[in-house]
Design a protein around this motif. Structure first.
Motif, PDB file in Angstrom:
ATOM      1  N   GLU A 181       0.835  -1.199   0.000  1.00 30.55           N
ATOM      2  CA  GLU A 181       0.000   0.000   0.000  1.00 30.55           C
ATOM      3  C   GLU A 181       0.871   1.251   0.000  1.00 30.55           C
ATOM      4  O   GLU A 181       1.906   1.305   0.655  1.00 30.55           O
ATOM      5  N   ASP A 191       0.564   5.865  -0.879  1.00 23.70           N
ATOM      6  CA  ASP A 191      -0.341   6.980  -1.162  1.00 23.70           C
ATOM      7  C   ASP A 191      -0.411   7.272  -2.660  1.00 23.70           C
ATOM      8  O   ASP A 191      -1.492   7.418  -3.228  1.00 23.70           O
ATOM      9  N   LYS A 238     -12.351   3.474  -4.702  1.00 22.53           N
ATOM     10  CA  LYS A 238     -11.635   4.742  -4.663  1.00 22.53           C
ATOM     11  C   LYS A 238     -10.128   4.562  -4.772  1.00 22.53           C
ATOM     12  O   LYS A 238      -9.379   5.548  -4.768  1.00 22.53           O
ATOM     13  N   LEU A 239      -9.670   3.322  -4.881  1.00 20.75           N
ATOM     14  CA  LEU A 239      -8.242   3.037  -4.933  1.00 20.75           C
ATOM     15  C   LEU A 239      -7.820   2.608  -6.343  1.00 20.75           C
ATOM     16  O   LEU A 239      -8.648   2.344  -7.211  1.00 20.75           O
ATOM     17  N   THR A 261      -1.187  -0.836  -4.192  1.00 18.01           N
ATOM     18  CA  THR A 261      -2.509  -0.257  -3.994  1.00 18.01           C
ATOM     19  C   THR A 261      -2.315   1.193  -3.582  1.00 18.01           C
ATOM     20  O   THR A 261      -1.682   1.478  -2.561  1.00 18.01           O
ATOM     21  N   LYS A 280      -3.790   5.451  -3.365  1.00 18.53           N
ATOM     22  CA  LYS A 280      -4.918   6.376  -3.297  1.00 18.53           C
ATOM     23  C   LYS A 280      -4.954   7.292  -4.518  1.00 18.53           C
ATOM     24  O   LYS A 280      -6.002   7.838  -4.863  1.00 18.53           O
ATOM     25  N   SER A 281      -3.782   7.470  -5.144  1.00 23.18           N
ATOM     26  CA  SER A 281      -3.692   8.356  -6.301  1.00 23.18           C
ATOM     27  C   SER A 281      -2.641   7.821  -7.268  1.00 23.18           C
ATOM     28  O   SER A 281      -1.670   7.177  -6.861  1.00 23.18           O
ATOM     29  N   GLY A 321      -8.534  11.290  -8.203  1.00 28.37           N
ATOM     30  CA  GLY A 321      -7.284  10.665  -7.800  1.00 28.37           C
ATOM     31  C   GLY A 321      -6.327  10.363  -8.937  1.00 28.37           C
ATOM     32  O   GLY A 321      -5.190   9.976  -8.698  1.00 28.37           O
ATOM     33  N   VAL A 360      -4.469  13.304  -1.705  1.00 27.63           N
ATOM     34  CA  VAL A 360      -4.282  12.238  -0.722  1.00 27.63           C
ATOM     35  C   VAL A 360      -4.563  12.741   0.693  1.00 27.63           C
ATOM     36  O   VAL A 360      -5.151  12.041   1.522  1.00 27.63           O
TER      37      VAL A 360
END
Length: 295
Positions: free
Chosen positions: A2, A4, A87-88, A100, A102-103, A259, A291
């Motif tokens: 994961e 950002d 949203k990911l 993975t 967020k943006s 994103g 983010v």
């Protein structure tokens, strides 16, 4: 893993985006090969503050050092897929790494690289294609050739075995991950190491002439000279590119997909390092603000 932000592309714009995002203290991964950048082979002498000419690959190397010094992670691989999951975003590389984020910032540079041999221009749309995913259905039961050394060529060769009866892959020095090369060969792809010299045909593609003097009868030729194109990537993330394969962005280099940002040559001309770096700065800041939930 994961993170950002994932920056796709290691040219001037992508590297600058990673620098500014990392400086905003958001976790940032930059994925790409500087050697694939159009700036890599350039001798730059019109860039502010740089007394040139300076080798582009050296400028990119210094940029990568800056980005990692500020905390960004650099992954020198090609991206083979990127898609939305709610949203990911899920970004996968050629060796199987998965991120993975967020943006995502798309900074892959110019897509649809031309080969530059006789017959190529004349047969575009008549058997010459730059997108196997787009045109694979037209070649069911036919013979095709795929030209290129990188990830996209390996993936295209493998894909076309599911449609064509015979697939040739023209590559002297495949640079794609070994797993992708092996998968294509296992699927029945025939590899030829003589460079293409000319495309021939009568109204449509009929043959590919090689430097060694041999000639292969083919119905279609897929020219795949780089990593996965920006157009292909953004379509998988629910965004339609423009007719010329560029990506439309607003003043903050955001696309219509929340994103998802883009910068550099992928958003249009002029293709200049100074412009790309400025856009990378803006895209990196905008993605970091997104983010962090900034308005």
């Amino acid at each position: 893993m994961e993170t950002d932000i994932v920056v796709i592309g290691a040219g001037p714009s992508g590297i600058q985006a990673a620098i500014y995002a990392a400086r905003r203290k958001v976790s940032t991964v930059i994925v790409g090969k500087p050697s694939n950048s159009a700036a890599a082979d350039a001798h730059i002498e019109n860039y502010f503050g740089v007394v040139g000419p300076v080798k582009g690959i050296d400028l990119l190397g210094n940029g990568i050092k800056q980005a990692t010094a500020f905390g960004a992670e650099f992954v020198e691989e090609n991206v083979i897929s990127a898609e939305r999951d709610g949203k990911l975003f899920i970004v996968k590389t050629e060796t199987g790494k998965e991120y993975t984020a967020k943006s995502v910032i798309v900074a892959t540079g110019i897509s649809r690289v031309k080969l530059g041999i006789p017959g190529e221009k004349e047969f575009i749309g008549k058997g010459v294609s730059y997108c196997s995913v787009c045109d694979c259905n037209f070649y069911k039961g036919k013979t095709v050739a795929v030209i290129g050394d990188e990830t996209e060529a390996a993936m295209s060769a493998d894909l076309m075995t599911k449609y064509a009866t015979q697939v040739y892959w023209m590559t002297k020095d495949p640079k794609a991950a070994k797993a992708l090369v092996d998968r294509a060969l296992l699927a029945g792809v025939v590899m030829r190491d003589s460079p293409p010299k000319e495309i021939k045909g009568d109204g449509k593609v009929g043959a590919l002439v090689l430097e060694d003097g041999s000639e292969i009868a083919v119905d279609g030729i897929f020219i795949e000279l780089g990593a996965k194109s920006a157009a292909d990537l953004v379509m998988d993330m629910d965004l339609m590119p423009e007719m010329d394969d560029t990506i439309k962005v607003d003043a903050k280099y955001a696309t219509k997909v929340p994103g998802l940002f883009a910068c550099g040559d992928v958003v249009g001309k002029p293709w200049q390092v100074a412009r790309a770096v400025g856009q990378g700065c803006m895209a990196g800041l905008s993605a970091a603000d997104y983010v962090k939930g900034a308005k």
